[in-house]
Write a protein that holds these residues in place. Sequence first.
Motif, PDB file in Angstrom:
ATOM      1  N   GLY A  58       0.695  -1.360  -0.201  1.00 48.16           N
ATOM      2  CA  GLY A  58      -0.184   0.043   0.089  1.00 48.16           C
ATOM      3  C   GLY A  58       0.836   1.311  -0.002  1.00 48.16           C
ATOM      4  N   SER A  59       2.141   0.977   0.223  1.00 44.96           N
ATOM      5  CA  SER A  59       3.027   2.233   0.009  1.00 44.96           C
ATOM      6  C   SER A  59       3.205   2.897  -1.532  1.00 44.96           C
ATOM      7  N   GLY A  60       2.466   2.401  -2.406  1.00 40.78           N
ATOM      8  CA  GLY A  60       2.843   2.835  -3.658  1.00 40.78           C
ATOM      9  C   GLY A  60       3.882   2.260  -4.559  1.00 40.78           C
ATOM     10  N   LYS A  61       4.601   1.290  -4.191  1.00 33.68           N
ATOM     11  CA  LYS A  61       5.679   0.934  -5.015  1.00 33.68           C
ATOM     12  C   LYS A  61       5.255   0.445  -6.224  1.00 33.68           C
ATOM     13  N   SER A  62       4.152  -0.257  -6.403  1.00 33.55           N
ATOM     14  CA  SER A  62       3.666  -0.883  -7.858  1.00 33.55           C
ATOM     15  C   SER A  62       3.452   0.286  -8.730  1.00 33.55           C
ATOM     16  N   THR A  63       2.684   1.294  -8.209  1.00 33.19           N
ATOM     17  CA  THR A  63       2.653   2.498  -9.101  1.00 33.19           C
ATOM     18  C   THR A  63       3.607   3.214  -9.400  1.00 33.19           C
ATOM     19  N   GLN A  64       4.595   3.347  -8.434  1.00 36.89           N
ATOM     20  CA  GLN A  64       5.864   4.050  -8.881  1.00 36.89           C
ATOM     21  C   GLN A  64       6.794   3.174  -9.785  1.00 36.89           C
ATOM     22  N   GLY A  65       6.569   2.015  -9.661  1.00 36.08           N
ATOM     23  CA  GLY A  65       7.729   0.778 -10.274  1.00 36.08           C
ATOM     24  C   GLY A  65       7.113   1.001 -11.576  1.00 36.08           C
TER      25      GLY A  65
ATOM     26  N   GLY B  82      25.322  -7.886 -15.366  1.00 31.49           N
ATOM     27  CA  GLY B  82      26.176  -6.645 -15.607  1.00 31.49           C
ATOM     28  C   GLY B  82      25.399  -5.478 -15.312  1.00 31.49           C
ATOM     29  N   TRP B  83      24.418  -5.431 -14.604  1.00 30.85           N
ATOM     30  CA  TRP B  83      23.594  -4.105 -14.202  1.00 30.85           C
ATOM     31  C   TRP B  83      24.085  -3.616 -12.937  1.00 30.85           C
ATOM     32  N   VAL B  84      24.033  -2.287 -12.603  1.00 31.36           N
ATOM     33  CA  VAL B  84      24.469  -1.860 -11.276  1.00 31.36           C
ATOM     34  C   VAL B  84      23.307  -1.295 -10.543  1.00 31.36           C
ATOM     35  N   LEU B  85      23.177  -1.876  -9.151  1.00 32.42           N
ATOM     36  CA  LEU B  85      22.187  -1.272  -8.558  1.00 32.42           C
ATOM     37  C   LEU B  85      22.461   0.112  -8.048  1.00 32.42           C
ATOM     38  N   LYS B  86      21.470   1.000  -8.403  1.00 23.16           N
ATOM     39  CA  LYS B  86      21.694   2.402  -8.407  1.00 23.16           C
ATOM     40  C   LYS B  86      21.047   2.889  -7.203  1.00 23.16           C
ATOM     41  N   ALA B  87      20.235   2.405  -6.737  1.00 22.50           N
ATOM     42  CA  ALA B  87      19.357   2.979  -5.459  1.00 22.50           C
ATOM     43  C   ALA B  87      18.483   1.724  -4.869  1.00 22.50           C
ATOM     44  N   ALA B  88      18.252   1.727  -3.543  1.00 18.98           N
ATOM     45  CA  ALA B  88      17.318   1.158  -2.849  1.00 18.98           C
ATOM     46  C   ALA B  88      16.444   2.216  -2.040  1.00 18.98           C
ATOM     47  N   VAL B  89      15.067   2.337  -2.493  1.00 17.00           N
ATOM     48  CA  VAL B  89      14.517   3.640  -1.974  1.00 17.00           C
ATOM     49  C   VAL B  89      13.345   2.961  -1.130  1.00 17.00           C
ATOM     50  N   GLU B  90      13.347   3.430   0.139  1.00 15.10           N
ATOM     51  CA  GLU B  90      12.415   3.195   1.317  1.00 15.10           C
ATOM     52  C   GLU B  90      11.187   3.859   1.098  1.00 15.10           C
ATOM     53  N   PHE B  91       9.861   3.504   0.970  1.00 15.91           N
ATOM     54  CA  PHE B  91       8.869   4.143   0.853  1.00 15.91           C
ATOM     55  C   PHE B  91       8.252   4.614   2.314  1.00 15.91           C
ATOM     56  N   SER B  92       8.377   5.556   2.738  1.00 18.56           N
ATOM     57  CA  SER B  92       7.691   6.097   4.237  1.00 18.56           C
ATOM     58  C   SER B  92       6.435   6.495   4.238  1.00 18.56           C
ATOM     59  N   VAL B  93       5.531   5.757   4.744  1.00 15.96           N
ATOM     60  CA  VAL B  93       3.926   6.129   4.689  1.00 15.96           C
ATOM     61  C   VAL B  93       3.523   5.859   6.203  1.00 15.96           C
ATOM     62  N   ALA B  94       2.486   7.030   6.628  1.00 16.99           N
ATOM     63  CA  ALA B  94       1.986   6.783   7.946  1.00 16.99           C
ATOM     64  C   ALA B  94       1.143   5.493   7.926  1.00 16.99           C
ATOM     65  N   ALA B  95       0.871   4.822   9.019  1.00 22.36           N
ATOM     66  CA  ALA B  95       0.227   3.641   9.021  1.00 22.36           C
ATOM     67  C   ALA B  95      -1.363   3.772   8.877  1.00 22.36           C
ATOM     68  N   ALA B  96      -1.803   5.026   9.010  1.00 22.01           N
ATOM     69  CA  ALA B  96      -3.189   5.203   8.629  1.00 22.01           C
ATOM     70  C   ALA B  96      -3.639   5.256   7.218  1.00 22.01           C
ATOM     71  N   THR B  97      -2.619   5.631   6.409  1.00 20.59           N
ATOM     72  CA  THR B  97      -2.633   5.822   4.973  1.00 20.59           C
ATOM     73  C   THR B  97      -2.667   4.582   4.535  1.00 20.59           C
TER      74      THR B  97
ATOM     75  N   ASP C 296       9.066  10.374   1.033  1.00 22.33           N
ATOM     76  CA  ASP C 296       7.942  10.485   1.644  1.00 22.33           C
ATOM     77  C   ASP C 296       6.571  10.028   0.623  1.00 22.33           C
ATOM     78  N   ALA C 297       6.245   8.881   0.843  1.00 22.45           N
ATOM     79  CA  ALA C 297       5.368   8.363   0.066  1.00 22.45           C
ATOM     80  C   ALA C 297       3.848   8.573   0.350  1.00 22.45           C
ATOM     81  N   ASP C 298       3.671   9.460   1.339  1.00 22.98           N
ATOM     82  CA  ASP C 298       2.438   9.993   1.764  1.00 22.98           C
ATOM     83  C   ASP C 298       1.774  11.277   0.745  1.00 22.98           C
ATOM     84  N   GLN C 299       2.986  11.657  -0.159  1.00 27.76           N
ATOM     85  CA  GLN C 299       2.712  12.831  -1.120  1.00 27.76           C
ATOM     86  C   GLN C 299       1.872  12.177  -2.430  1.00 27.76           C
ATOM     87  N   PRO C 300       1.286  13.200  -2.892  1.00 27.25           N
ATOM     88  CA  PRO C 300       0.450  12.819  -4.563  1.00 27.25           C
ATOM     89  C   PRO C 300       1.733  12.097  -5.219  1.00 27.25           C
ATOM     90  N   VAL C 301       1.080  11.066  -5.831  1.00 23.41           N
ATOM     91  CA  VAL C 301       1.926  10.230  -6.869  1.00 23.41           C
ATOM     92  C   VAL C 301       3.119  10.978  -7.709  1.00 23.41           C
TER      93      VAL C 301
END
Length: 189
Positions: free
Chosen positions: A14-21, A107-122, A171-176
């Motif tokens: 529910g943190s929006g990973k699939s939408t952003q992915g 041969g792919w380079v991992l550029k970033a690991a991004v943590e989506f932080s969202v309030a539990a209520a959201t 901050d994944a509580d923000q708009p898409v």
Amino acid sequence: MSASMAIVLLGPPGSGKSTQGALLSTRFGLGRIASGELLHEEVRAGTTRGVAVRRYMAAGELVPDELLVDIVTAAIVATSRSGVVLDGFPRRIAQARLADEVLGRLGWVLKAAVEFSVAAATLRARLAGRRAADSRFDDDPAVIDRRLRAGHPPAELLAYYRDRGLLHSVDADQPVDAVTAALVDILGR
Ligand code: AMP
């Protein structure tokens, strides 16, 4: 961000990973591997493995590595794109090591690991809304709380990426659009 790069999206359901992915994959021409979707497909296919997988998913628990890593790694290797967005994988250190090994082989380079932080209520509100929209068996309210507890990236996984200077947080509580802009900024660095 150029092709042949990989990005890992970390965050609870529910943190929006699939939408952003999906947005990042289109924008940067990357493959997108979502472990939860691959597992749902396995369940739908009704294989012996799918039956075992369903028990964990329906209980809101993480699926054991031996039931999923070969499906996910095969999907990464099979992607027709150069570079990949990993959504929901890795969720454990052993998976992170395996992901590194597979990406290295390609041969792919991992550029970033991004943590989506969202309030539990959201998160609860989003998962309840999603349940109304597409009735996933694991969006049952009784299971949602357990999934939220199990779905947060463990501290040692965050440390694994932090130690290598790869960990970012949005901050994944923000708009898409605002979340996408934050991700594009991270990837452009
Ligand atoms: P998601 O759609 O990413 O929230 O995943 C749905 C469910 O699939 C999770 O609640 C877990 O049961 C399972 N799952 C997805 N990815 C993983 C993973 N990397 N490791 C273990 N279980 C996973």
